[in-house]
Write a protein that holds these residues in place. Structure first.
Motif, PDB file in Angstrom:
ATOM      1  N   ASP A  48      45.001  44.279  35.021  1.00 30.70           N
ATOM      2  CA  ASP A  48      45.290  44.979  34.422  1.00 30.70           C
ATOM      3  C   ASP A  48      44.776  45.789  35.749  1.00 30.70           C
ATOM      4  O   ASP A  48      45.666  46.940  35.558  1.00 30.70           O
ATOM      5  CB  ASP A  48      43.799  44.763  33.878  1.00 30.70           C
ATOM      6  CG  ASP A  48      43.980  44.331  32.495  1.00 30.70           C
ATOM      7  OD1 ASP A  48      44.983  44.480  31.714  1.00 30.70           O
ATOM      8  OD2 ASP A  48      42.625  45.038  31.714  1.00 30.70           O
ATOM      9  N   ALA A  49      44.079  45.777  36.875  1.00 34.06           N
ATOM     10  CA  ALA A  49      43.773  46.296  37.632  1.00 34.06           C
ATOM     11  C   ALA A  49      45.162  46.413  38.472  1.00 34.06           C
ATOM     12  O   ALA A  49      46.186  47.463  39.074  1.00 34.06           O
ATOM     13  CB  ALA A  49      43.047  45.432  39.332  1.00 34.06           C
TER      14      ALA A  49
ATOM     15  N   GLN B  97      34.391  36.344  42.618  1.00 36.18           N
ATOM     16  CA  GLN B  97      35.585  35.614  41.886  1.00 36.18           C
ATOM     17  C   GLN B  97      36.108  36.633  40.329  1.00 36.18           C
ATOM     18  O   GLN B  97      35.160  36.926  39.932  1.00 36.18           O
ATOM     19  CB  GLN B  97      36.207  34.089  41.328  1.00 36.18           C
ATOM     20  CG  GLN B  97      35.709  33.267  41.601  1.00 36.18           C
ATOM     21  CD  GLN B  97      37.089  32.986  42.898  1.00 36.18           C
ATOM     22  OE1 GLN B  97      37.628  33.404  42.009  1.00 36.18           O
ATOM     23  NE2 GLN B  97      36.655  32.226  44.690  1.00 36.18           N
ATOM     24  N   TYR B  98      37.474  37.124  40.762  1.00 34.02           N
ATOM     25  CA  TYR B  98      37.736  38.050  39.572  1.00 34.02           C
ATOM     26  C   TYR B  98      38.169  36.973  38.233  1.00 34.02           C
ATOM     27  O   TYR B  98      39.090  36.972  38.529  1.00 34.02           O
ATOM     28  CB  TYR B  98      38.620  39.745  40.298  1.00 34.02           C
ATOM     29  CG  TYR B  98      37.668  39.921  40.550  1.00 34.02           C
ATOM     30  CD1 TYR B  98      36.628  40.899  40.563  1.00 34.02           C
ATOM     31  CD2 TYR B  98      37.788  40.080  42.274  1.00 34.02           C
ATOM     32  CE1 TYR B  98      35.714  42.197  41.207  1.00 34.02           C
ATOM     33  CE2 TYR B  98      37.090  40.749  43.156  1.00 34.02           C
ATOM     34  CZ  TYR B  98      36.114  41.757  42.584  1.00 34.02           C
ATOM     35  OH  TYR B  98      35.133  42.833  43.350  1.00 34.02           O
ATOM     36  N   PRO B  99      37.922  37.517  37.033  1.00 38.53           N
ATOM     37  CA  PRO B  99      39.053  37.012  35.947  1.00 38.53           C
ATOM     38  C   PRO B  99      40.422  37.459  36.337  1.00 38.53           C
ATOM     39  O   PRO B  99      40.291  38.484  36.611  1.00 38.53           O
ATOM     40  CB  PRO B  99      38.442  37.249  35.091  1.00 38.53           C
ATOM     41  CG  PRO B  99      37.190  37.980  34.766  1.00 38.53           C
ATOM     42  CD  PRO B  99      37.545  38.527  36.379  1.00 38.53           C
TER      43      PRO B  99
END
Length: 136
Positions: A11-12, A3-5
């Protein structure tokens, strides 16, 4: 599955959007904008071509013939600012702190918008910029 915040994903996505050409942005405006991220061969010119004008297959042959061996040379030798469309500084040079918005082009072309002149070629007209008026 990792899981990515949400902030990291946001931002990506911002970075990816920033690196993409805008819908009707011309090649010259895109390369000019991308040079803030560095010059590495014809990286930005080819990226634009691949995403917006894939039929412009001669770009890698034509730009070096006109003196554009890398993106910064493309902006120095292939495209020339149309001084009438840019704000000038106190010395009469283009004020790069006040960059006008791209005047848009049709999708599929590498021709510049009205902010730029494109060099027609050393063998044609002595390397004149297309649509530029000759000084009398």
């Amino acid at each position: 599955m990792e899981q990515y915040p949400d902030k990291e994903l946001e931002d990506a996505l911002k970075t990816v959007r920033m690196l993409l050409p805008w819908r009707h942005e011309c090649l010259a405006c895109y390369v000019f904008r991308m040079l803030a991220h560095g010059c590495d061969g014809l990286k930005w010119s080819k990226a634009y071509r691949d995403m917006r004008a894939p039929r412009a297959t001669a770009l890698e042959r034509k730009f070096p013939e006109l003196g554009g061996y890398c993106d910064c040379e493309v902006m120095a030798n292939v495209f020339h600012p149309n001084d009438a469309m840019w704000e000038l500084d106190d010395e009469g040079a283009i004020d790069e702190t006040r960059i006008p918005q791209c005047h848009s082009v049709r999708l599929g072309t590498i021709q510049p918008c009205g902010l730029w002149f494109m060099r027609t070629g050393v063998q044609w007209g002595g390397g004149m910029y297309r649509n530029a008026r000759k000084a009398s």
